[in-house]
Design an enzyme around this catalytic site. Sequence first.
Site, PDB file in Angstrom:
ATOM      1  N   TYR A 159      -3.002  -0.990  10.018  1.00 36.68           N
ATOM      2  CA  TYR A 159      -2.949  -1.190   8.570  1.00 36.68           C
ATOM      3  C   TYR A 159      -1.535  -0.948   8.047  1.00 36.68           C
ATOM      4  O   TYR A 159      -0.984  -1.750   7.280  1.00 36.68           O
ATOM      5  CB  TYR A 159      -3.940  -0.242   7.897  1.00 36.68           C
ATOM      6  CG  TYR A 159      -4.005  -0.348   6.398  1.00 36.68           C
ATOM      7  CD1 TYR A 159      -4.801  -1.318   5.783  1.00 36.68           C
ATOM      8  CD2 TYR A 159      -3.288   0.525   5.582  1.00 36.68           C
ATOM      9  CE1 TYR A 159      -4.865  -1.411   4.395  1.00 36.68           C
ATOM     10  CE2 TYR A 159      -3.352   0.443   4.205  1.00 36.68           C
ATOM     11  CZ  TYR A 159      -4.137  -0.521   3.622  1.00 36.68           C
ATOM     12  OH  TYR A 159      -4.202  -0.607   2.241  1.00 36.68           O
ATOM     13  N   SER A 202       0.829  -1.206   0.000  1.00 33.54           N
ATOM     14  CA  SER A 202       0.000   0.000   0.000  1.00 33.54           C
ATOM     15  C   SER A 202       0.860   1.251   0.000  1.00 33.54           C
ATOM     16  O   SER A 202       2.012   1.243   0.453  1.00 33.54           O
ATOM     17  CB  SER A 202      -0.900   0.012   1.241  1.00 33.54           C
ATOM     18  OG  SER A 202      -1.538   1.262   1.397  1.00 33.54           O
TER      19      SER A 202
END
Length: 204
Positions: free
Chosen positions: A168, A155
């Site tokens: 995350y 990401s």
Amino acid sequence: MGQLDGKVAFITGAARGQGRSHAVALAKEGADIIAVDLCRQLDRVPYPMATPDDLAETVEAVEAVGRRILASEVDVRDLGALRAAVDAGVTELGRLDIVLANAGINSMSPAVDMDEEVWDEMIDINLTGQWKTVRAAVPHIIAGGRGGSVVITSSMATEVVNENISHYSAAKFGLIGLMKVMAKSLPLRAFVSTRFTRARSTPA
């Protein structure tokens, strides 16, 4: 003639979004697909998750370009279920060449106030689930003796800091480390890109 004629790809999180896009793109290049997705809602995920109907749409999209696909509802936290899905796909389709570990969730919470269950679920799915995907699938590539590719989706959170996503970000940074070590230790020629938040290994 496609670039992937005769090859087979295993894709997690394939019911919609990036996972479906990957499945269709690889199918257009000639690959057959083994596709899995959870296809149910998790209580701690704040947005609607993929459904069995979404996975069925992925099947239709792959078949529409003339490729075969075996799809099943699998939780990437379940190594046994991942192995069963990959084994069945290899038995039916004859081989495995590409692993695309794409499944993941997102949620937001301040780090110091976060419930333990929220942290654990994120790490279990977004990091450990990716390792389990690789663990279930890569032995088939090695056994095939033809080389292959492993792609793990990370990401932009590894490059841009945002509030309330410590769990995350930790998982996505962990994926970069996982692939770097795999690229060094597996019998593969390594190309690892953190700039584009996706690490990839290419067959020797």
